[in-house]
Design a protein around this motif. Structure first.
Motif, PDB file in Angstrom:
ATOM      1  N   ARG A   1       1.182  -1.074  -0.396  1.00 23.03           N
ATOM      2  CA  ARG A   1       0.519   0.038  -0.368  1.00 23.03           C
ATOM      3  C   ARG A   1       0.922   1.257   0.002  1.00 23.03           C
ATOM      4  NH1 ARG A   1      -5.447  -0.212   1.987  1.00 23.03           N
ATOM      5  NH2 ARG A   1      -6.714  -2.077   2.137  1.00 23.03           N
ATOM      6  N   MET A   2       2.003   1.182   0.730  1.00 19.59           N
ATOM      7  CA  MET A   2       3.264   2.383   0.627  1.00 19.59           C
ATOM      8  C   MET A   2       3.498   2.831  -0.374  1.00 19.59           C
ATOM      9  SD  MET A   2       2.143   3.813   3.575  1.00 19.59           S
ATOM     10  CE  MET A   2       3.192   5.140   3.455  1.00 19.59           C
ATOM     11  N   VAL A   3       4.089   1.562  -1.001  1.00 22.85           N
ATOM     12  CA  VAL A   3       4.501   1.986  -1.867  1.00 22.85           C
ATOM     13  C   VAL A   3       3.821   2.137  -3.486  1.00 22.85           C
ATOM     14  CG1 VAL A   3       5.791   0.491  -3.974  1.00 22.85           C
ATOM     15  CG2 VAL A   3       6.839   0.697  -2.059  1.00 22.85           C
ATOM     16  N   TYR A   4       2.771   1.642  -3.164  1.00 23.36           N
ATOM     17  CA  TYR A   4       1.555   2.121  -4.568  1.00 23.36           C
ATOM     18  C   TYR A   4       1.125   3.114  -4.120  1.00 23.36           C
ATOM     19  CZ  TYR A   4      -2.225   2.363  -7.299  1.00 23.36           C
ATOM     20  OH  TYR A   4      -3.246   2.924  -7.872  1.00 23.36           O
ATOM     21  N   SER A   5       0.570   3.916  -2.859  1.00 25.19           N
ATOM     22  CA  SER A   5       0.639   5.084  -2.331  1.00 25.19           C
ATOM     23  C   SER A   5       1.816   6.484  -3.374  1.00 25.19           C
ATOM     24  CB  SER A   5       0.582   5.314  -1.239  1.00 25.19           C
ATOM     25  OG  SER A   5       1.465   5.756  -0.611  1.00 25.19           O
ATOM     26  N   SER A   6       2.975   5.734  -3.444  1.00 19.54           N
ATOM     27  CA  SER A   6       4.312   6.385  -3.802  1.00 19.54           C
ATOM     28  C   SER A   6       3.867   6.458  -5.477  1.00 19.54           C
ATOM     29  CB  SER A   6       5.614   6.320  -3.405  1.00 19.54           C
ATOM     30  OG  SER A   6       6.821   7.062  -3.769  1.00 19.54           O
ATOM     31  N   SER A   7       3.703   5.531  -5.440  1.00 17.81           N
ATOM     32  CA  SER A   7       3.561   5.213  -7.324  1.00 17.81           C
ATOM     33  C   SER A   7       2.705   5.043  -7.702  1.00 17.81           C
ATOM     34  CB  SER A   7       5.049   4.401  -7.344  1.00 17.81           C
ATOM     35  OG  SER A   7       4.927   3.396  -6.727  1.00 17.81           O
TER      36      SER A   7
ATOM     37  N   LEU B   1       1.154  -0.507 -10.588  1.00 17.72           N
ATOM     38  CA  LEU B   1       0.282  -0.957  -9.987  1.00 17.72           C
ATOM     39  C   LEU B   1       1.830  -2.021  -9.556  1.00 17.72           C
ATOM     40  CD1 LEU B   1      -2.843  -2.932  -9.838  1.00 17.72           C
ATOM     41  CD2 LEU B   1      -0.712  -4.522  -9.911  1.00 17.72           C
ATOM     42  N   GLN B   2       2.267  -2.840 -10.836  1.00 21.22           N
ATOM     43  CA  GLN B   2       2.864  -3.191 -10.145  1.00 21.22           C
ATOM     44  C   GLN B   2       4.838  -3.888  -8.946  1.00 21.22           C
ATOM     45  OE1 GLN B   2       3.309  -1.914 -12.716  1.00 21.22           O
ATOM     46  NE2 GLN B   2       4.719  -2.057 -13.385  1.00 21.22           N
ATOM     47  N   ALA B   3       4.591  -2.267  -9.392  1.00 20.77           N
ATOM     48  CA  ALA B   3       5.852  -1.815  -8.264  1.00 20.77           C
ATOM     49  C   ALA B   3       4.837  -2.477  -6.871  1.00 20.77           C
ATOM     50  CB  ALA B   3       5.891  -0.622  -8.034  1.00 20.77           C
ATOM     51  N   GLY B   4       3.792  -1.911  -6.049  1.00 20.05           N
ATOM     52  CA  GLY B   4       3.264  -2.228  -5.334  1.00 20.05           C
ATOM     53  C   GLY B   4       2.919  -3.652  -4.725  1.00 20.05           C
ATOM     54  N   VAL B   5       2.514  -4.124  -5.459  1.00 22.32           N
ATOM     55  CA  VAL B   5       2.766  -5.934  -5.445  1.00 22.32           C
ATOM     56  C   VAL B   5       4.155  -6.050  -5.468  1.00 22.32           C
ATOM     57  CG1 VAL B   5       1.987  -8.045  -6.493  1.00 22.32           C
ATOM     58  CG2 VAL B   5       0.684  -5.771  -6.770  1.00 22.32           C
TER      59      VAL B   5
ATOM     60  N   ALA C   1       0.780 -12.910  -4.092  1.00 26.07           N
ATOM     61  CA  ALA C   1       0.203 -11.364  -4.880  1.00 26.07           C
ATOM     62  C   ALA C   1      -1.729 -11.651  -5.537  1.00 26.07           C
ATOM     63  CB  ALA C   1       1.062 -12.309  -6.315  1.00 26.07           C
ATOM     64  N   ALA C   2      -2.063 -12.403  -5.374  1.00 24.90           N
ATOM     65  CA  ALA C   2      -3.901 -11.978  -5.612  1.00 24.90           C
ATOM     66  C   ALA C   2      -3.855 -11.282  -4.507  1.00 24.90           C
ATOM     67  CB  ALA C   2      -4.867 -13.377  -5.338  1.00 24.90           C
ATOM     68  N   GLY C   3      -3.817 -11.277  -3.175  1.00 24.32           N
ATOM     69  CA  GLY C   3      -4.172 -10.767  -2.208  1.00 24.32           C
ATOM     70  C   GLY C   3      -3.966  -9.400  -2.167  1.00 24.32           C
ATOM     71  N   LEU C   4      -2.268  -9.770  -2.195  1.00 19.42           N
ATOM     72  CA  LEU C   4      -1.707  -7.815  -2.793  1.00 19.42           C
ATOM     73  C   LEU C   4      -2.706  -6.964  -3.835  1.00 19.42           C
ATOM     74  CD1 LEU C   4       1.752  -8.410  -1.797  1.00 19.42           C
ATOM     75  CD2 LEU C   4       0.088  -7.695  -0.603  1.00 19.42           C
TER      76      LEU C   4
ATOM     77  N   ILE D   1      -4.279  -3.121  -3.344  1.00 19.70           N
ATOM     78  CA  ILE D   1      -4.161  -2.140  -4.304  1.00 19.70           C
ATOM     79  C   ILE D   1      -5.265  -1.799  -4.259  1.00 19.70           C
ATOM     80  CG2 ILE D   1      -3.026  -1.748  -6.287  1.00 19.70           C
ATOM     81  CD1 ILE D   1      -0.256  -3.141  -5.102  1.00 19.70           C
ATOM     82  N   ALA D   2      -6.643  -2.158  -4.725  1.00 18.77           N
ATOM     83  CA  ALA D   2      -7.898  -2.469  -5.281  1.00 18.77           C
ATOM     84  C   ALA D   2      -8.699  -1.573  -4.005  1.00 18.77           C
ATOM     85  CB  ALA D   2      -9.032  -3.559  -5.897  1.00 18.77           C
ATOM     86  N   GLU D   3      -8.082  -2.104  -3.330  1.00 20.93           N
ATOM     87  CA  GLU D   3      -9.149  -0.808  -2.043  1.00 20.93           C
ATOM     88  C   GLU D   3      -8.992   0.114  -2.080  1.00 20.93           C
ATOM     89  OE1 GLU D   3     -10.921  -2.767   1.996  1.00 20.93           O
ATOM     90  OE2 GLU D   3      -9.427  -2.515   2.196  1.00 20.93           O
ATOM     91  N   GLU D   4      -6.742   0.538  -1.209  1.00 22.52           N
ATOM     92  CA  GLU D   4      -6.163   1.326  -1.681  1.00 22.52           C
ATOM     93  C   GLU D   4      -6.386   2.755  -2.717  1.00 22.52           C
ATOM     94  OE1 GLU D   4      -3.359   3.730   0.446  1.00 22.52           O
ATOM     95  OE2 GLU D   4      -4.061   1.780   0.401  1.00 22.52           O
ATOM     96  N   GLN D   5      -6.721   1.825  -3.425  1.00 21.98           N
ATOM     97  CA  GLN D   5      -7.273   2.892  -4.735  1.00 21.98           C
ATOM     98  C   GLN D   5      -8.812   2.944  -4.617  1.00 21.98           C
ATOM     99  OE1 GLN D   5      -7.508   0.292  -8.418  1.00 21.98           O
ATOM    100  NE2 GLN D   5      -5.730   0.804  -9.398  1.00 21.98           N
ATOM    101  N   ARG D   6      -9.769   2.746  -4.410  1.00 21.91           N
ATOM    102  CA  ARG D   6     -10.464   2.898  -3.766  1.00 21.91           C
ATOM    103  C   ARG D   6     -10.734   4.145  -2.518  1.00 21.91           C
ATOM    104  NH1 ARG D   6     -12.273  -2.008  -4.808  1.00 21.91           N
ATOM    105  NH2 ARG D   6     -12.276  -2.110  -2.833  1.00 21.91           N
ATOM    106  N   GLU D   7     -10.556   3.773  -1.660  1.00 21.59           N
ATOM    107  CA  GLU D   7      -9.830   4.259  -0.405  1.00 21.59           C
ATOM    108  C   GLU D   7      -8.455   4.187   0.650  1.00 21.59           C
ATOM    109  OE1 GLU D   7     -12.966   2.614   2.651  1.00 21.59           O
ATOM    110  OE2 GLU D   7     -13.783   1.672   1.135  1.00 21.59           O
ATOM    111  N   PRO D   8      -7.687   5.322  -0.432  1.00 26.01           N
ATOM    112  CA  PRO D   8      -6.635   5.418   0.311  1.00 26.01           C
ATOM    113  C   PRO D   8      -6.554   5.349   1.505  1.00 26.01           C
ATOM    114  CG  PRO D   8      -7.364   6.870  -1.788  1.00 26.01           C
ATOM    115  CD  PRO D   8      -8.475   6.712  -0.771  1.00 26.01           C
TER     116      PRO D   8
END
Length: 257
Positions: free
Chosen positions: A76-82, A86-90, A221-224, A228-235
């Motif tokens: 979540r933190m890496v995705y919020s930065s980039s 999406l693949q960087a967060g995973v 990987a699937a869980g992450l 990230i999908a939830e992070e997109q909806r609710e950061p």
């Protein structure tokens, strides 16, 4: 030293067809074979049995999710930065599948292999392993959990599934022997956790210890992606950042007095 070029049996392709091993992707697999079936066939070069498919599917579902764990927070933190990657967060989250979290089935499987290889001396080997870890004040991989006590319900369900599918074998028996030895050494009950059960189940269907962490990578990987999908909806990234920053800054200032 051989001068022959290495080759792969996993995939071949031409203008009109793509083959996964000897199966035609379009004619034999798409819409006809499930993901887990194809994954096992690709990895081990044989058609898995119905029981093996059930076990691996259960393992993948079990390891997919366990809340805001280090791997999830990292993702979540890496995705919020980039957010453009999406693949960087995973990828960041998968780096936390290791010897402390999620990936502990690998060292646990190594211990179970020791017991299985000991044959009739398996019970003695289990006691030796328990004594070694107690003397070193080290937790035994596959045992203990900060939340699930006295038993990890995931481990209970997985072992029951192994019994129902007829895959409960020497590694599951070794897990039970080790659990008894650990309880005896500790003088109290220590739970078998999910990765301990996973190590036993995968061992009994022929997965080598050094490959088991790959199942955790695949599942997590699937869980992450879901996180990230939830992070997109609710950061939550900024909230986590501010929470840690405030807590640690406050703690630092409080020690100045």
């Amino acid at each position: 030293m051989s001068t022959q070029a290495p080759r792969t049996q996993l995939c071949s392709h031409g203008p009109d067809a793509i083959h996964y091993r000897d199966a035609n992707l379009v004619d034999d697999l798409i819409g006809k074979a499930g993901f887990v079936e194809v994954f096992l066939r690709q990895t081990f070069g044989r058609q898995p049995s119905a029981a093996e498919l059930t076990i691996v599917d259960a393992v993948l579902v079990t390891l997919m999710e366990h809340g805001l764990t280090p791997s999830v927070i990292a993702a979540r933190m890496v995705y919020s930065s980039s957010p453009e990657n999406l693949q960087a967060g995973v990828a960041a989250g998968l780096l936390a599948v290791a010897s402390r979290f999620v990936g502990t089935m690998e060292p646990a499987a190594g211990l179970l292999r020791r017991i299985v290889d000991a044959g009739e001396q398996g019970a003695a080997e289990a006691r030796r392993i328990a004594a070694e870890h107690r003397a070193q004040r080290q937790p035994v991989p596959g045992f203990g959990h900060h939340l699930h006590r006295p038993d990890d319900p995931r481990a209970v369900a997985l072992l029951e599934l192994a019994a129902r599918t007829g895959t409960f074998g020497r590694h599951c028996e070794a897990l039970q022997a080790l659990a008894g030895a650990i309880d005896e050494a500790a003088g109290r009950h220590i739970t078998i956790n999910a990765t301990g059960a996973v190590a036993a189940l995968l061992g009994d269907i022929g997965v080598p210890p050094e490959l088991m962490r790959g199942f955790a990578v695949l599942s997590r990987a699937a869980g992450l992606v879901a996180h990230i999908a939830e992070e997109q909806r609710e950061p939550s990234g900024r909230f986590i950042w501010d929470l840690v920053d405030q807590a640690m800054s406050t703690a630092e200032h409080s020690t100045d007095h």
